[in-house]
Write an enzyme that holds these catalytic residues in place. Structure first.
Site, PDB file in Angstrom:
ATOM      1  N   GLU A 221       0.826  -1.222   0.000  1.00  0.00           N
ATOM      2  CA  GLU A 221       0.000   0.000   0.000  1.00  0.00           C
ATOM      3  C   GLU A 221       0.858   1.269   0.000  1.00  0.00           C
ATOM      4  OE1 GLU A 221      -2.742  -0.448   3.273  1.00  0.00           O
ATOM      5  OE2 GLU A 221      -4.117  -1.596   2.020  1.00  0.00           O
ATOM      6  N   GLU A 374      -6.734  -7.843  -0.677  1.00  0.00           N
ATOM      7  CA  GLU A 374      -7.087  -7.743   0.746  1.00  0.00           C
ATOM      8  C   GLU A 374      -8.517  -7.260   0.879  1.00  0.00           C
ATOM      9  OE1 GLU A 374      -4.720  -5.382   3.359  1.00  0.00           O
ATOM     10  OE2 GLU A 374      -2.849  -5.957   2.397  1.00  0.00           O
TER      11      GLU A 374
END
Ligand code: GAL
Length: 731
Positions: A221, A374
């Site tokens: 991320e 995710e």
């Protein structure tokens, strides 16, 4: 990370997942330094935009990306991917065998390993401890579970920050952020980069050829920022590339305003905390630089991996409409586009937000299958009040991603942590163990995904394009504008929602994207637009396309300077109308409008003083000083039609406008008519997915008999969907 959870229904402030900014200590826009390999991150025309040789969404000629390995290498023989982040380093070794056994029972075929393992594999500077990871990978390989192996560079160990404080990020006020959480690195720090790349090289060297290795996961991320002096130096180099010399910089940043002229490069700094509003172009360039600097680091890691394992695909997990990272620039640098998605269970618009985010992810990869890397099995731990997912929603959300092009649905994380900041985050295997409602849902879902194997690789064809641009987003939401109630993602969602409700498939495109395959292009907001992109939009309409443009578009040039003349200056001709004042409206009452036939509707927050110049005023304001002035324009231009919307119409009015624009374009949805309220209809290849997000049963009539791949049942005449039910119908 988005600042606050989206307020339901108002389309504000965006599609972020509402995570608190401090959750990761991610302060805002990042910093970093263009390295030697960095291409000049200049104006759109200088970057490899989709028109400049990158495969566009419609352009399926074999490009670089087609020659690279993709998700096919994982799904061939496995079908859809199912699994999660697996952090065995948090558990004693005897638990690993149980993990793998339970994974097999749950149908898990892909796990992401090692994301936060730097301190474990390099416990002290230069040391390597890969023994435990060897055993984990061997165990997984033995069970036939593929590994998405992460470079553990998102969370450096304390020794790095302790010995090299310059690797720690500095915020806008000059305060250093410490270790003790994660993401604490300065993207421009040469020490961080060197240490990270050395570790990545050893990791790649060790596991190249390991039978479990199926995918590389670079970092985690990306979104880190740093305002330190090293970053300032890197920013200067970047700015120099973009603007040439100090004259160019002074011109571009408009430094005659407030006596900001720079006479020496050493004076040029990142936007740091200052007494009042900081120069908006400085901040815009900073945003560009921050995204590029992180991208440069991502590329450096990727290139090391590619050098060792050219055949293994590479990804990094995006966060959807995440402001700091210009994903249009990043995605072509990946083999597989993947995304993390954490909708708020309390948000009534979550299915629409989810669909938009999934469509973005698919579009970033040029329409190729993508990976939902995710999501939460149930509650997250980082909102103030964390609702669990009601029964059935785990599968509904997962199948929604599959319907929209995902070839895999994975979770954070496999086994719930006992300690650490995420000890209350849900997982596929909860603290209470396998004999639980949640784990039973996980297993059932793993089993049913196997029945959808034939969906892998199938496209989601769309004839509607929705334009989104990161620099325009950065520039539009800069401080000191007419109203902060107008948000880019709020507008995106508002224009996307009626399309979703009608079951119309949508691709997202950057303003420089190839529009030739789309009958309708919707531009909810494009505040900043280059001449080339405005010309392309104009040519698109003249060539037969239907274009819808939302308010406050075409306002600024790529330096964020206001374009003078009546607005939207570069689109004025094609829109057949123009404006002279942006007029935010009082918030305590609606803006009253009417369609040309007199039917009233309401808008809110924003109005513009417009006049027609060849366009039909399809709607007008009916009250106050603007009474009689156009609220919506429709203009036939060449072979196409252009619409302009000068306010924020309420949902029903926007839905009406969308219906008219779709009729202009001759585009219909996945079903002959709109699906019942709350039901999402989307076609992936030959399979029609119907997902009932509502709390009530819904009936959908069907023209042809079909088989529900999820159950094997034959369906004829129509299908009745219970609340949260999904069918995957193949004719
Ligand atoms: C993601 C992150 C994971 C985990 C998860 C919790 O942002 O990549 O490591 O923190 O959020 O929701």
């Amino acid at each position: 990370m988005a600042g606050r959870p989206p307020a339901p229904g108002d389309g504000q402030p965006g599609l972020g997942d509402g995570r608190p900014a401090l959750r990761d200590g991610r302060p805002g826009l990042g910093d970093g330094r263009p390295g030697l390999r960095d291409r000049p991150p200049g104006l759109r025309d200088r970057r490899p935009g989709l028109r400049d040789g990158q495969p566009g969404l419609r352009d399926r000629r074999p490009g670089l990306r087609d020659r690279r390995p993709g998700l096919h290498s994982l799904t061939a023989g496995r079908g859809l991917l199912f699994g999660g982040d697996y952090n065995p380093e948090q558990w004693p070794e005897h638990v690993w065998a149980e993990d793998v056994e339970l994974m097999r029972a749950a149908g898990v075929n892909l796990v992401t390993v090692g994301v936060f393992s730097w301190a474990r594999v390099e416990p002290e500077p230069g040391a390597r401890d890969f023994g435990w990871l060897d055993r984990v990978l061997d165990l997984l390989a033995g069970a036939g579970i593929a590994v998405d192996l992460a470079t553990p560079t998102a969370s450096p160990p304390p020794w790095l920050g302790h010995r090299h404080p310059g690797t720690l990020p500095v915020d806008e006020s000059g305060h250093r952020l410490w270790y003790g959480a994660r993401n604490q690195f300065c993207p421009s720090s040469p020490v961080y980069r060197e240490r990270a790349l050395a570790l990545v090289a050893d990791l790649a060297g060790r596991y190249a050829g390991h039978p479990a290795l199926a995918l590389w996961h670079v970092g985690n991320e990306y979104g880190q920022v740093c305002h330190c002096d090293v970053s300032a130096e890197a920013f200067r180099a970047w700015v120099r590339e973009r603007h040439g010399d100090l004259d160019g910089l002074n011109e571009a940043w408009g430094t005659t305003f407030w006596s900001q002229r720079y006479g020496d490069w050493a004076e040029v700094i990142p936007p740091r905390r200052a007494p009042y509003l900081v120069n908006p172009t400085q901040r815009l360039d900073w945003a560009r630089f921050c995204s590029d600097a992180l991208l440069e680091h991502y590329r450096a890691e990727r290139d090391v991996l590619r050098g060792h394992t050219p055949g293994v695909p590479i990804t990094t997990n995006f966060m959807g409409l995440f402001k700091p990272v210009d994903s249009w620039r990043w995605a072509p640098e990946e083999d597989v586009v993947s995304n993390d998605w954490y909708p708020d269970p309390a948000d009534p618009l979550f299915p629409v937000r989810a669909a938009l985010t999934h469509d973005l992810t698919r579009s970033l990869g040029g329409g190729r299958p993508w990976l939902l890397l995710e999501q939460a099995a149930s509650a997250v731990n980082w909102r103030p009040h964390n609702l669990p997912k009601p029964a059935g929603r785990l599968r509904l959300e997962s199948l929604q991603a599959v319907a929209r092009g995902a070839d895999g649905s994975c979770y954070f994380q496999w086994r719930a942590s006992r300690f650490g900041a995420e000890r209350f985050h849900s997982a596929m295997l909860p603290h209470a163990g396998p004999d639980t409602r949640l784990h039973a849902e996980v297993r059932a879902h793993g089993a049913e995904l196997r029945r959808l194997a034939e969906v892998a690789g199938q496209p989601v064809p769309a004839r509607v394009a929705l334009v989104h641009d990161w620099p325009s987003w950065w520039a539009m939401e800069e401080a000191g504008r007419p109203s902060d109630r107008l948000s880019v993602t709020g507008q995106l969602l508002a224009y996307y929602r009626p399309l979703w409700e009608r079951g119309v498939a949508v691709d997202l495109v950057p303003p420089s994207g190839d529009l030739s395959g789309y009958a309708l292009t919707v531009v909810p907001n494009l505040y900043l637009v280059s001449d080339a992109d405005a010309e392309a939009l104009t040519a698109y309409v003249r060539g037969g396309g239907v274009l819808v443009v939302g308010p406050f578009s075409g306002v600024a040039d790529p330096n964020g300077h206001i374009r003078t003349g009546r607005f939207p200056a570069p689109l004025r001709d094609v829109l057949g109308g123009s404006g002279e004042e942006w007029r935010p409206a009082p918030e305590d009452r609606p803006v009253r409008c009417a369609w040309a036939d007199g039917t009233p509707f309401e808008a809110r927050t924003w109005t513009e003083l417009m006049r027609t110049e060849g366009a039909e005023p399809v709607a007008v304001f009916t009250e106050g000083e603007l009474a009689g002035s156009p609220a919506m324009l429709r203009h036939r231009a060449g072979a196409g039609v252009a619409w302009y919307v000068a306010t924020l119409p309420d949902h029903d009015a926007l839905a009406e406008l969308t219906g008219r624009a779709l009729a202009d374009a001759g585009v219909s949805g996945a079903l002959p008519g709109p699906p019942p309220a709350g039901v999402e209809a989307v076609r992936r290849g030959p399979v029609l997915f119907l997902l009932n997000h509502g709390d009530r049963e819904a009936h959908v009539p069907l023209a042809e008999p079909a088989e529900d791949l999820l159950t094997g049942a034959r369906v004829e005449g129509g299908v009745t969907l219970a609340a949260r039910a999904v069918v995957a119908l193949r004719p």
